[in-house]
Structure formats: structure tokens, C-alpha cells
Enzyme design. Structure first.
Site, short mmCIF file in Angstrom:
data_model
loop_
_atom_site.label_atom_id
_atom_site.label_comp_id
_atom_site.label_asym_id
_atom_site.label_seq_id
_atom_site.Cartn_x
_atom_site.Cartn_y
_atom_site.Cartn_z
N HIS A 283 -8.20 2.01 -4.30
CA HIS A 283 -9.25 1.72 -3.32
C HIS A 283 -9.74 2.97 -2.70
O HIS A 283 -9.29 3.72 -2.29
CB HIS A 283 -8.48 1.38 -2.00
CG HIS A 283 -9.22 0.88 -0.79
ND1 HIS A 283 -8.66 0.49 0.59
CD2 HIS A 283 -10.74 0.66 -0.85
CE1 HIS A 283 -9.69 0.21 1.17
NE2 HIS A 283 -10.74 0.36 0.66
N MET B 177 -8.39 8.62 -0.19
CA MET B 177 -9.36 9.12 0.94
C MET B 177 -9.66 10.48 0.91
O MET B 177 -8.92 11.25 0.51
CB MET B 177 -8.48 8.82 2.29
CG MET B 177 -7.95 7.52 2.60
SD MET B 177 -7.08 7.30 4.13
CE MET B 177 -6.59 5.59 4.09
N ASP C 104 -7.35 -6.32 3.59
CA ASP C 104 -6.73 -5.09 3.63
C ASP C 104 -6.59 -4.45 4.99
O ASP C 104 -7.85 -4.13 5.45
CB ASP C 104 -7.32 -4.04 2.42
CG ASP C 104 -6.64 -2.82 2.60
OD1 ASP C 104 -5.52 -2.60 2.88
OD2 ASP C 104 -7.19 -1.78 2.05
N MET D 277 -11.88 5.36 -0.83
CA MET D 277 -12.62 5.47 0.35
C MET D 277 -13.24 7.08 0.39
O MET D 277 -12.76 7.96 0.85
CB MET D 277 -11.48 5.51 1.64
CG MET D 277 -11.24 3.90 1.71
SD MET D 277 -9.69 3.58 2.57
CE MET D 277 -8.49 3.68 1.30
N ASP E 77 -4.55 3.87 -1.85
CA ASP E 77 -5.56 4.38 -0.87
C ASP E 77 -6.21 5.71 -1.14
O ASP E 77 -5.20 6.79 -0.97
CB ASP E 77 -5.22 4.23 0.60
CG ASP E 77 -5.24 2.85 0.95
OD1 ASP E 77 -6.11 2.07 0.56
OD2 ASP E 77 -4.06 2.46 1.56
N HIS F 242 -1.39 -1.06 -4.35
CA HIS F 242 -2.55 -0.71 -3.51
C HIS F 242 -2.66 0.81 -3.31
O HIS F 242 -1.55 1.24 -2.75
CB HIS F 242 -2.74 -1.42 -2.37
CG HIS F 242 -4.08 -1.24 -1.71
ND1 HIS F 242 -5.28 -2.09 -2.09
CD2 HIS F 242 -4.47 -0.08 -0.71
CE1 HIS F 242 -6.29 -1.42 -1.10
NE2 HIS F 242 -5.62 -0.44 -0.36
N SER G 21 0.76 -1.10 -0.11
CA SER G 21 -0.10 0.01 -0.04
C SER G 21 0.92 1.15 -0.01
O SER G 21 1.65 1.34 0.97
CB SER G 21 -1.17 -0.06 1.12
OG SER G 21 -1.69 0.98 1.29
N MET H 170 -11.79 -5.74 4.76
CA MET H 170 -11.09 -4.77 5.50
C MET H 170 -10.74 -5.40 6.82
O MET H 170 -11.52 -5.84 7.62
CB MET H 170 -11.67 -3.50 5.63
CG MET H 170 -12.04 -2.57 4.50
SD MET H 170 -10.35 -2.05 3.44
CE MET H 170 -9.75 -1.10 4.77
#
Ligand code: DX5
Ligand code: ZN
Length: 221
Positions: free
Chosen positions: A64, A35, A173, A66, A33, A31, A6, A135
Site C-alpha cells: 500500500h 509511508m 483499510d 502512501m 504499509d 498488507h 497489516s 480507507m
């Protein structure tokens, strides 16, 4: 067993170098993230950074998301170079439609579930996804502790996928550590995301990735 480091735990001032190191270390996927400070308290990066990374590496990108109302950003992340776009069940009003939008851009649709979200929320959309992300922590931050009840959830998901006769990957994850990887694999996981463990100071990315895969630390890549 595949490992997806990640990038949230990388040194952002040396992103290009970090990508090269991860590639050389044998990362199976990257990966990423995303956010937004709304769906989760933290803010990371957007499509511009994904595009900048795309120009540096051929690694498969799992973005991913979020973020609230992810439909707004699917096209932007598709154009910026995502190969997989993973959305949260908890952030989608119409999950099936969102998965279809992702597919319409020739991107692999993935679904993520927080630790408190039941597998029943994806029972009827499993056939429209290729990867479910379970998760291990409540999303928002790297370096959190794995929620133990998630192990049972992985096994239940594996049974659900097999019952429906589908070819869907299970990614786990959050909170992944080398000493946890074997039980997560036995529960039915195919891909492990790892942030803090891969980027832990003083460790070798390749060695940690191999140990997460269950290979001997001494195995030459
Ligand atoms: C949590 C993120 C994870 C996290 C992984 O919100 O989705 O991808 O960064 O980091 P570790 O492995 O440190 O939990
Ligand atoms: Zn993530």
C-alpha cells in the site's frame, strides 16, 4: 470475507517470526504499509524490507504505497516481491497511466481512496483495477478510529462496480474492529485490513482473524 493483517503493527525486531505466526493464523493476504513522510506524516519501510519479508513467506503481498509520485517506485516494489501494488488516487497525477505501469510488471494494480475523496475519481478507471481500497481512516497511522461515513461509501462503490458489471474487490483499510466487521461486510467489502486489532497485546492472531471473517471464535482453522 478475507482478512489482510497489516504488518505495520508487528514487532519489527521479530519480523520473520511474525510472518510465520500470521501464516499459521490463516492470514489471506499480507498488507504492507509504505509511508514516505511526505504523502503522510509517518515513515515506515521500503523495497529492501519487502524483499527480506518475501524471502520468508509465500503470503500474497499487497504493498500500500502512501508516497508521492508512486510511479518512481513501482519497478522497485515489483522486483522486491509485491503481488499487488496499491496507489492512492490523491498521489497520482495520471492515475490510469500509473495503473498501466503496474500491470506492465505483471503486478495486480490497486487503487486507494482516503475518506475525503469521492468515488467519482475512480469511476472511469474501475475497469483497469482489480481491487479498490476504501480507507476507513486518514492514512498515516495504525490504531485510528473508523470514519463512520465510509460505510455509505463502501455501499456506493459496490453499486458502482455492479452497475459496470466488473469483477473488482473492495478492500477496507483502517480502524477495523471485530464489532465493525459485520456492517462493513454487509456494505459490500470483500477484504478487511486489520492492524491494531490483530496485533492487540494478549490476543491470538488466528482467533481475531476468524472473528473478523465472521466465523465463530471456536471454529477450528
Ligand atoms: C493507515 C494504514 C492502515 C493501518 C491499519 O495509514 O494504511 O493499513 O496500518 O491499521 P489499523 O487497523 O490499526 O487502523
Ligand atoms: Zn494500509
Amino acid at each position: 470475507m478475507k482478512v489482510a493483517p497489516s504488518i505495520i503493527c508487528a514487532d519489527f525486531c521479530r519480523l520473520g517470526e511474525e510472518l510465520a505466526l500470521l501464516e499459521a493464523a490463516g492470514a489471506d493476504l499480507l498488507h504492507i504499509d509504505i509511508m514516505d513522510g511526505m504523502f503522510v506524516p509517518n515513515i515506515t519501510f521500503g523495497p529492501m524490507i519487502v524483499e527480506a519479508m518475501r524471502n520468508e513467506t509465500d503470503l500474497v503481498f499487497d504493498t500500500h504505497l502512501m508516497i508521492v509520485e508512486p510511479d518512481r517506485y513501482i519497478e522497485k516494489f515489483a522486483i522486491s516481491g509485491a503481488n499487488i501494488i496499491t496507489v492512492h488516487v490523491e498521489a497520482c497525477n495520471h492515475l490510469h497511466r500509473t495503473l498501466e505501469i503496474i500491470r506492465s510488471f505483471d503486478i495486480i494494480p490497486g487503487v486507494a481512496l482516503g475518506p475525503g475523496t469521492s468515488l467519482s475519481t475512480i469511476d472511469y478507471v474501475l475497469e483497469f483495477t482489480e481491487m479498490v481500497t476504501i480507507m476507513g481512516v486518514n492514512p498515516g497511522f495504525p490504531g485510528q478510529a473508523f470514519v463512520p461515513s465510509v460505510l455509505r461509501k463502501i455501499a456506493d462503490l459496490r453499486a458502482m462496480i455492479d452497475r459496470q458489471g466488473l469483477d473488482v474487490r473492495i478492500q477496507v483499510d483502517g480502524g477495523m474492529r471485530v464489532d465493525l466487521a459485520e456492517s462493513v461486510r454487509q456494505a459490500g467489502a470483500d477484504i478487511l485490513v486489520a492492524g491494531a486489532s490483530v496485533f492487540a497485546p494478549g490476543t491470538d492472531y488466528g482467533e481475531t482473524i476468524r472473528r473478523l471473517r465472521g466465523e465463530s471464535a471456536l471454529t477450528v482453522a
